[in-house]
Design a protein around this motif. Structure first.
Motif, PDB file in Angstrom:
ATOM      1  N   VAL B  51       0.820  -1.217   0.000  1.00 27.92           N
ATOM      2  CA  VAL B  51       0.000   0.000   0.000  1.00 27.92           C
ATOM      3  C   VAL B  51       0.855   1.268   0.000  1.00 27.92           C
ATOM      4  N   TYR B  52       2.019   1.189   0.651  1.00 27.86           N
ATOM      5  CA  TYR B  52       2.929   2.338   0.697  1.00 27.86           C
ATOM      6  C   TYR B  52       4.287   1.888   0.175  1.00 27.86           C
ATOM      7  N   PRO B  53       4.387   1.721  -1.142  1.00 27.59           N
ATOM      8  CA  PRO B  53       5.568   1.056  -1.709  1.00 27.59           C
ATOM      9  C   PRO B  53       6.900   1.734  -1.390  1.00 27.59           C
ATOM     10  N   TRP B  54       6.876   3.019  -1.052  1.00 29.66           N
ATOM     11  CA  TRP B  54       8.145   3.669  -0.736  1.00 29.66           C
ATOM     12  C   TRP B  54       8.776   3.098   0.527  1.00 29.66           C
ATOM     13  N   THR B  55       7.983   2.401   1.335  1.00 30.90           N
ATOM     14  CA  THR B  55       8.552   1.789   2.547  1.00 30.90           C
ATOM     15  C   THR B  55       9.498   0.654   2.199  1.00 30.90           C
ATOM     16  N   LEU B 105      14.998   0.625  21.333  1.00 32.98           N
ATOM     17  CA  LEU B 105      14.496   0.364  19.978  1.00 32.98           C
ATOM     18  C   LEU B 105      14.405   1.667  19.188  1.00 32.98           C
ATOM     19  N   SER B 106      14.094   2.746  19.900  1.00 34.08           N
ATOM     20  CA  SER B 106      13.999   4.045  19.229  1.00 34.08           C
ATOM     21  C   SER B 106      15.365   4.465  18.712  1.00 34.08           C
ATOM     22  N   VAL B 107      16.378   4.276  19.564  1.00 35.28           N
ATOM     23  CA  VAL B 107      17.736   4.621  19.145  1.00 35.28           C
ATOM     24  C   VAL B 107      18.146   3.759  17.946  1.00 35.28           C
ATOM     25  N   LEU B 108      17.806   2.479  18.014  1.00 36.66           N
ATOM     26  CA  LEU B 108      18.126   1.561  16.919  1.00 36.66           C
ATOM     27  C   LEU B 108      17.524   2.038  15.603  1.00 36.66           C
ATOM     28  N   HIS B 109      16.224   2.385  15.620  1.00 36.89           N
ATOM     29  CA  HIS B 109      15.551   2.791  14.395  1.00 36.89           C
ATOM     30  C   HIS B 109      16.100   4.108  13.867  1.00 36.89           C
ATOM     31  N   SER B 110      16.564   4.944  14.781  1.00 40.21           N
ATOM     32  CA  SER B 110      17.091   6.237  14.358  1.00 40.21           C
ATOM     33  C   SER B 110      18.539   6.140  13.900  1.00 40.21           C
ATOM     34  N   GLU B 111      19.397   5.593  14.784  1.00 37.60           N
ATOM     35  CA  GLU B 111      20.834   5.643  14.526  1.00 37.60           C
ATOM     36  C   GLU B 111      21.314   4.579  13.546  1.00 37.60           C
ATOM     37  N   LYS B 112      20.709   3.386  13.642  1.00 34.22           N
ATOM     38  CA  LYS B 112      21.239   2.286  12.834  1.00 34.22           C
ATOM     39  C   LYS B 112      20.393   2.061  11.581  1.00 34.22           C
ATOM     40  N   LEU B 113      19.070   2.009  11.764  1.00 32.40           N
ATOM     41  CA  LEU B 113      18.202   1.667  10.640  1.00 32.40           C
ATOM     42  C   LEU B 113      17.811   2.881   9.798  1.00 32.40           C
ATOM     43  N   HIS B 114      17.933   4.076  10.393  1.00 37.68           N
ATOM     44  CA  HIS B 114      17.598   5.319   9.691  1.00 37.68           C
ATOM     45  C   HIS B 114      16.208   5.288   9.074  1.00 37.68           C
ATOM     46  N   VAL B 115      15.236   4.893   9.882  1.00 39.89           N
ATOM     47  CA  VAL B 115      13.850   4.835   9.405  1.00 39.89           C
ATOM     48  C   VAL B 115      13.168   6.164   9.693  1.00 39.89           C
ATOM     49  N   ASP B 116      12.581   6.760   8.662  1.00 37.34           N
ATOM     50  CA  ASP B 116      11.786   7.974   8.861  1.00 37.34           C
ATOM     51  C   ASP B 116      10.601   7.632   9.777  1.00 37.34           C
TER      52      ASP B 116
END
Lengths: 141, 163
Positions: B51-55, B105-116
């Motif tokens: 549904v949100y292919p940019w993901t 998990l928040s740090v992980l998504h921000s610093e390592k995974l770089h998820v918007d």
């Protein structure tokens, strides 16, 4: 982002035909429960509960409007021109609420048609509702 | 006894906590005890990718994501969907302190995974749709409101450590 492909239009028409006739009025009613700020538009109703006769009647009106938009899918801007004027000048509904209603329509589709509401149908319907929302907001400013 | 400044601080802290009604707590526990994590997780992630292919940008190493059928059948998508649900489980079990539960998990998504962080909301919406389909008529407006509130707290907590 709101250009509907031929496949989108086909998918939406087919799915809407399938769900036609079954009760589709619950989405607007859901909205009153899940997003209570939307009730502010209905302060003129004595009974603002989602199951009141006024709410049910209005839910039907709104969903029939969406069904009408399906028939005008090839030119929503032109087809929904009058409805846009109504929402812009008379009702003055904040267009953010179109997004809220669209979300609830999708939730109701999932509840009522769990097997038919596949990811492919979901994306086409989501795009269609976004296009309808845009067409409805056309005359606002 | 003199006013204890520590307890005054705790008072302020508790005012910042999310307040859950009994109905909301019961609803969340009930939903998560009933859904199958390895069905709902994969379905929600797959739906999000369609549904949100940019993901899909975050899943370059996942192989074939060419169309809905490929995404649905992709074993890496399934596995990751299940992982996500188990991650949510941590919030279910710590509803009174989701913020701290998810700090790492928040740090992980921000610093390592770089998820918007906007993507968290997209996945949350797909999860709502999948759970709605599972529960059918039991997914009432009240249940939906509780579920969406829970997910909103999760999404907010996951986005907290971004800077």
């Amino acid at each position: 982002m709101t250009t509907l492909t031929a496949k989108d239009k086909q998918t939406v028409k087919a799915f809407w035909a399938k769900v036609s006739g079954k009760s589709r009025t619950s989405a607007p009613l859901l909205m009153l429960v899940v997003y209570p700020q939307t009730k502010t538009y209905f302060s003129h109703w004595q009974d603002q509960s989602p199951n009141s006769p006024a709410a049910r009647k209005h839910g039907k009106t709104v969903m029939m409007g969406v069904g009408d938009a399906v028939t005008k899918i090839d030119d929503l801007k032109e087809g929904l021109k009058e409805l846009s004027e109504l929402h812009a000048f008379t009702l003055r509904v904040d267009p953010a609420n179109f997004k809220i209603l669209s979300h609830n329509i999708l939730v109701v589709m999932a509840v009522m048609f769990p097997t038919d509401f596949t990811p492919d149908v979901h994306v086409s319907l989501d795009k269609f509702l976004a296009a309808v929302s845009l067409a409805l907001a056309e005359k606002y400013r | 006894m003199p006013e204890n400044s520590v307890s005054a601080d705790l008072q302020t802290e508790s005012h910042k906590m999310v307040e859950w009604t009994d109905f909301e707590r019961d609803t969340i526990q009930d939903i998560f005890s009933r859904i199958e994590y390895d069905v709902v997780g994969p379905a929600a992630l797959a739906r999000c990718l369609v549904v949100y292919p940019w993901t899909q940008r975050y899943f370059g190493g996942f192989g074939n994501l060419y169309n809905a059928a490929a995404i649905k059948g992709n074993p890496m998508v399934s596995k990751h969907g299940t992982t996500i649900l188990h991650g949510l489980d941590r919030a279910v079990k710590n509803m009174d302190d989701i913020k701290n539960t998810y700090a790492e998990l928040s740090v992980l998504h921000s610093e390592k995974l770089h998820v918007d962080p906007d993507n968290f909301k997209l996945l949350a919406d797909c999860l709502t749709i999948v759970v709605a389909a599972q529960l059918g008529n039991e997914f009432t407006g009240e249940v939906q409101a509780a579920f969406q509130k829970f997910l909103a707290v999760v999404v907010s907590s996951l986005g907290r450590q971004y800077h």
